[in-house]
Design a protein around this motif. Structure first.
Motif, PDB file in Angstrom:
ATOM      1  N   THR A 125       0.823  -1.220   0.000  1.00 16.19           N
ATOM      2  CA  THR A 125       0.000   0.000   0.000  1.00 16.19           C
ATOM      3  C   THR A 125       0.851   1.262   0.000  1.00 16.19           C
ATOM      4  O   THR A 125       0.339   2.345   0.285  1.00 16.19           O
ATOM      5  N   GLU A 126       2.125   1.148  -0.309  1.00 14.24           N
ATOM      6  CA  GLU A 126       3.034   2.291  -0.202  1.00 14.24           C
ATOM      7  C   GLU A 126       2.622   3.424  -1.146  1.00 14.24           C
ATOM      8  O   GLU A 126       2.298   3.202  -2.311  1.00 14.24           O
ATOM      9  N   VAL A 127       2.643   4.651  -0.607  1.00 15.33           N
ATOM     10  CA  VAL A 127       2.385   5.845  -1.401  1.00 15.33           C
ATOM     11  C   VAL A 127       3.562   6.803  -1.231  1.00 15.33           C
ATOM     12  O   VAL A 127       4.430   6.595  -0.380  1.00 15.33           O
ATOM     13  N   PHE A 128       3.574   7.844  -2.027  1.00 15.76           N
ATOM     14  CA  PHE A 128       4.688   8.794  -2.009  1.00 15.76           C
ATOM     15  C   PHE A 128       4.675   9.662  -0.764  1.00 15.76           C
ATOM     16  O   PHE A 128       5.717  10.130  -0.289  1.00 15.76           O
ATOM     17  N   GLY A 129       3.493   9.896  -0.202  1.00 12.35           N
ATOM     18  CA  GLY A 129       3.387  10.800   0.939  1.00 12.35           C
ATOM     19  C   GLY A 129       3.297  12.242   0.477  1.00 12.35           C
ATOM     20  O   GLY A 129       3.050  12.527  -0.696  1.00 12.35           O
ATOM     21  N   HIS A 130       3.474  13.176   1.402  1.00 11.23           N
ATOM     22  CA  HIS A 130       3.431  14.613   1.084  1.00 11.23           C
ATOM     23  C   HIS A 130       2.106  15.006   0.441  1.00 11.23           C
ATOM     24  O   HIS A 130       2.059  15.887  -0.434  1.00 11.23           O
ATOM     25  N   GLY A 131       1.034  14.346   0.854  1.00 11.91           N
ATOM     26  CA  GLY A 131      -0.282  14.637   0.316  1.00 11.91           C
ATOM     27  C   GLY A 131      -0.696  13.782  -0.859  1.00 11.91           C
ATOM     28  O   GLY A 131      -1.857  13.825  -1.276  1.00 11.91           O
ATOM     29  N   PHE A 132       0.216  12.998  -1.421  1.00 14.04           N
ATOM     30  CA  PHE A 132      -0.106  12.122  -2.545  1.00 14.04           C
ATOM     31  C   PHE A 132      -0.610  10.779  -2.009  1.00 14.04           C
ATOM     32  O   PHE A 132      -0.029  10.213  -1.084  1.00 14.04           O
ATOM     33  N   THR A 133      -1.668  10.263  -2.619  1.00 13.56           N
ATOM     34  CA  THR A 133      -2.285   9.032  -2.128  1.00 13.56           C
ATOM     35  C   THR A 133      -2.308   7.907  -3.160  1.00 13.56           C
ATOM     36  O   THR A 133      -2.880   6.850  -2.908  1.00 13.56           O
ATOM     37  N   THR A 134      -1.716   8.118  -4.321  1.00  9.79           N
ATOM     38  CA  THR A 134      -1.677   7.090  -5.362  1.00  9.79           C
ATOM     39  C   THR A 134      -0.679   5.996  -4.991  1.00  9.79           C
ATOM     40  O   THR A 134       0.453   6.289  -4.621  1.00  9.79           O
ATOM     41  N   LYS A 135      -1.113   4.741  -5.107  1.00 12.15           N
ATOM     42  CA  LYS A 135      -0.206   3.627  -4.813  1.00 12.15           C
ATOM     43  C   LYS A 135       0.961   3.631  -5.791  1.00 12.15           C
ATOM     44  O   LYS A 135       0.785   3.867  -6.987  1.00 12.15           O
ATOM     45  N   LEU A 136       2.146   3.367  -5.277  1.00 16.61           N
ATOM     46  CA  LEU A 136       3.354   3.461  -6.090  1.00 16.61           C
ATOM     47  C   LEU A 136       3.550   2.242  -6.977  1.00 16.61           C
ATOM     48  O   LEU A 136       3.205   1.119  -6.621  1.00 16.61           O
ATOM     49  N   SER A 137       4.153   2.471  -8.131  1.00 16.12           N
ATOM     50  CA  SER A 137       4.680   1.411  -8.982  1.00 16.12           C
ATOM     51  C   SER A 137       6.180   1.336  -8.724  1.00 16.12           C
ATOM     52  O   SER A 137       6.710   2.031  -7.852  1.00 16.12           O
ATOM     53  N   SER A 138       6.878   0.532  -9.499  1.00 17.10           N
ATOM     54  CA  SER A 138       8.335   0.467  -9.308  1.00 17.10           C
ATOM     55  C   SER A 138       8.995   1.802  -9.637  1.00 17.10           C
ATOM     56  O   SER A 138      10.001   2.178  -9.022  1.00 17.10           O
ATOM     57  N   ALA A 139       8.423   2.563 -10.578  1.00 13.82           N
ATOM     58  CA  ALA A 139       8.974   3.886 -10.897  1.00 13.82           C
ATOM     59  C   ALA A 139       8.849   4.807  -9.688  1.00 13.82           C
ATOM     60  O   ALA A 139       9.802   5.500  -9.310  1.00 13.82           O
ATOM     61  N   GLY A 140       7.665   4.838  -9.078  1.00 17.51           N
ATOM     62  CA  GLY A 140       7.470   5.681  -7.910  1.00 17.51           C
ATOM     63  C   GLY A 140       8.325   5.266  -6.737  1.00 17.51           C
ATOM     64  O   GLY A 140       8.830   6.113  -5.984  1.00 17.51           O
ATOM     65  N   LEU A 141       8.501   3.958  -6.545  1.00 18.92           N
ATOM     66  CA  LEU A 141       9.343   3.474  -5.452  1.00 18.92           C
ATOM     67  C   LEU A 141      10.788   3.925  -5.629  1.00 18.92           C
ATOM     68  O   LEU A 141      11.416   4.433  -4.691  1.00 18.92           O
ATOM     69  N   VAL A 142      11.317   3.722  -6.820  1.00 22.38           N
ATOM     70  CA  VAL A 142      12.700   4.133  -7.075  1.00 22.38           C
ATOM     71  C   VAL A 142      12.829   5.647  -6.949  1.00 22.38           C
ATOM     72  O   VAL A 142      13.784   6.163  -6.357  1.00 22.38           O
ATOM     73  N   TYR A 143      11.851   6.371  -7.475  1.00 23.59           N
ATOM     74  CA  TYR A 143      11.913   7.834  -7.399  1.00 23.59           C
ATOM     75  C   TYR A 143      11.809   8.312  -5.962  1.00 23.59           C
ATOM     76  O   TYR A 143      12.486   9.272  -5.570  1.00 23.59           O
ATOM     77  N   LYS A 144      10.974   7.673  -5.168  1.00 23.18           N
ATOM     78  CA  LYS A 144      10.825   8.075  -3.767  1.00 23.18           C
ATOM     79  C   LYS A 144      12.140   7.961  -3.019  1.00 23.18           C
ATOM     80  O   LYS A 144      12.497   8.831  -2.216  1.00 23.18           O
ATOM     81  N   HIS A 145      12.881   6.903  -3.281  1.00 22.07           N
ATOM     82  CA  HIS A 145      14.116   6.654  -2.530  1.00 22.07           C
ATOM     83  C   HIS A 145      15.363   7.244  -3.171  1.00 22.07           C
ATOM     84  O   HIS A 145      16.327   7.545  -2.464  1.00 22.07           O
ATOM     85  N   PHE A 146      15.362   7.432  -4.476  1.00 19.46           N
ATOM     86  CA  PHE A 146      16.563   7.904  -5.163  1.00 19.46           C
ATOM     87  C   PHE A 146      16.362   9.249  -5.874  1.00 19.46           C
ATOM     88  O   PHE A 146      17.318   9.796  -6.415  1.00 19.46           O
ATOM     89  N   GLY A 147      15.139   9.743  -5.891  1.00 21.20           N
ATOM     90  CA  GLY A 147      14.825  10.923  -6.696  1.00 21.20           C
ATOM     91  C   GLY A 147      15.629  12.159  -6.347  1.00 21.20           C
ATOM     92  O   GLY A 147      16.089  12.890  -7.227  1.00 21.20           O
ATOM     93  N   LYS A 148      15.812  12.418  -5.067  1.00 21.38           N
ATOM     94  CA  LYS A 148      16.557  13.619  -4.675  1.00 21.38           C
ATOM     95  C   LYS A 148      18.007  13.541  -5.144  1.00 21.38           C
ATOM     96  O   LYS A 148      18.574  14.537  -5.603  1.00 21.38           O
ATOM     97  N   GLU A 149      18.604  12.368  -5.029  1.00 21.09           N
ATOM     98  CA  GLU A 149      19.982  12.203  -5.515  1.00 21.09           C
ATOM     99  C   GLU A 149      20.047  12.422  -7.018  1.00 21.09           C
ATOM    100  O   GLU A 149      20.965  13.089  -7.532  1.00 21.09           O
ATOM    101  N   ILE A 150      19.067  11.882  -7.745  1.00 25.89           N
ATOM    102  CA  ILE A 150      19.041  12.018  -9.200  1.00 25.89           C
ATOM    103  C   ILE A 150      18.908  13.489  -9.597  1.00 25.89           C
ATOM    104  O   ILE A 150      19.620  13.975 -10.484  1.00 25.89           O
ATOM    105  N   ILE A 151      18.028  14.208  -8.926  1.00 27.09           N
ATOM    106  CA  ILE A 151      17.834  15.625  -9.226  1.00 27.09           C
ATOM    107  C   ILE A 151      19.085  16.419  -8.891  1.00 27.09           C
ATOM    108  O   ILE A 151      19.517  17.285  -9.659  1.00 27.09           O
ATOM    109  N   ALA A 152      19.688  16.127  -7.744  1.00 28.66           N
ATOM    110  CA  ALA A 152      20.917  16.827  -7.359  1.00 28.66           C
ATOM    111  C   ALA A 152      22.034  16.557  -8.363  1.00 28.66           C
ATOM    112  O   ALA A 152      22.764  17.471  -8.764  1.00 28.66           O
TER     113      ALA A 152
END
Length: 345
Positions: free
Chosen positions: A85-112
């Motif tokens: 049932t994992e979601v992104f949080g921060h007001g988002f309620t859509t269940k994550l796919s593998s893209a969202g999971l990877v982005y949730k954990h690695f997204g800030k590093e990728i953007i930086a």
């Protein structure tokens, strides 16, 4: 089982990181997840294995979209298992796919890494949230079968040009070869496609969207000092996309921008040597203005507008009163003052 890599044998021996995902028909989420991982320091040069063999997946350093396990500590990022049932949080309620999971954990590093900003820079956080809202969330929703509209609303047309659909179209058709080499080649195309679009969106938000936000914020402060201390009139010295930023700044509790304060935006026309006045809408998507231009001016042009309004330099006022044109900035400020006075009477 198939292994994909563009590295030389010598370099593969030196590199020890391997990304695992499932073989066979591919989807947008794992295609993007693999691309995103290759934007991180740890997995930048990783090999890719596509398989459903649990024993082989166990040899991978990270596994996405297969394996029925979500455990960051084990670098396992699947979303198909019962009870997920994992979601992104921060007001988002859509269940994550593998893209969202990877982005949730690695997204800030990728953007930086991409923007060359420190990972703890406040802009990285804002871009991380913005990219999820505008790009990743839809991929999560589509992969998890979450409709964009309630089921009782029938769409008036079909769209098959979204990113998830275009990735799906890269899979071999039923009457085309489906050997592992062919499918793997197509998966590589799909991953590059998703990655190019992700980086394109990131480039826009980092280098166009964010600067517009900063300019609007400074323009509001300057307008209060030089044009209208009440904040009802905002003067932009150059055109920029202001609407979304204004509402986000108004909603930001840390911002000094009061909700509903701004009434009119004045900015130079992008192509003509004149100025535009636009009424702020009640919401970003609304056609209703907080305070439209006076009824008596609407639909008039040129000399007739000048005569009725008593303000020189008139070019036009839209029939709905949400936008108008004047020859000079001074004419606009005069018109706005008159409009506000008119509407208070």
């Amino acid at each position: 089982m198939t292994a994909l890599s563009q590295e030389t044998p010598a370099k593969r021996q030196k590199l020890q990181q391997v990304i695992g995902t499932h073989n066979g028909t591919f989807h947008c989420d794992e295609a993007l997840a693999v691309f995103l991982l290759r934007q991180t320091d740890k997995y930048r040069d990783a090999d890719l294995i596509r398989t459903r063999d649990p024993a082989v997946l166990d040899t991978c350093n990270i596994v996405v979209d297969v394996g029925a396990v979500y455990d960051e500590s084990k670098q396992r990022f699947d979303h198909h298992q019962r009870g997920f049932t994992e979601v992104f949080g921060h007001g988002f309620t859509t269940k994550l796919s593998s893209a969202g999971l990877v982005y949730k954990h690695f997204g800030k590093e990728i953007i930086a890494n991409t923007t060359q900003l420190p990972v703890d820079d406040g802009k990285v956080e804002k871009l991380w949230l913005k990219l999820y809202k505008e790009f990743i969330e839809a991929i999560d929703a589509i992969d998890n079968g979450i409709s964009q509209y309630p089921d009782d609303i029938e769409p008036k047309y079909r769209s098959r040009t979204d990113l998830s659909s275009r990735v799906s179209h890269l899979n071999p058709a039923w009457n085309q070869p489906t050997d592992s080499q062919t499918v793997d080649t197509q998966f590589g195309k799909a991953s590059r496609l998703t990655g190019e679009e992700f980086l394109g969106r990131l480039n826009y938000y980092a280098h166009a969207w964010f600067p517009a936000r900063d300019l609007l914020f400074s323009s509001i402060a300057k307008s209060k000092e030089t044009i209208d201390s009440t904040g009802k009139i905002i003067l932009l010295e150059q055109f920029l996309p202001w609407k979304e930023h204004l509402f986000e700044l108004e909603a930001d509790e840390t911002s000094s921008i009061a909700p509903g304060e701004a009434i009119y935006i004045v900015y130079p026309d992008e192509t003509a040597s004149n100025w535009r006045i636009q009424a702020v809408p009640v919401s970003p998507e609304s056609f209703e203005s907080r305070k439209a231009l006076p009824e008596e001016w609407r639909g008039l042009r040129d000399e007739e507008l000048t005569k009725v309004s008593g303000i020189p330099g008139g070019i036009f006022i839209h029939a709905s009163g949400f936008i108008g044109g004047k020859q000079s900035i001074f004419d606009h400020i005069w018109a706005l003052g008159s409009s506000l006075l008119f509407c208070r009477q």
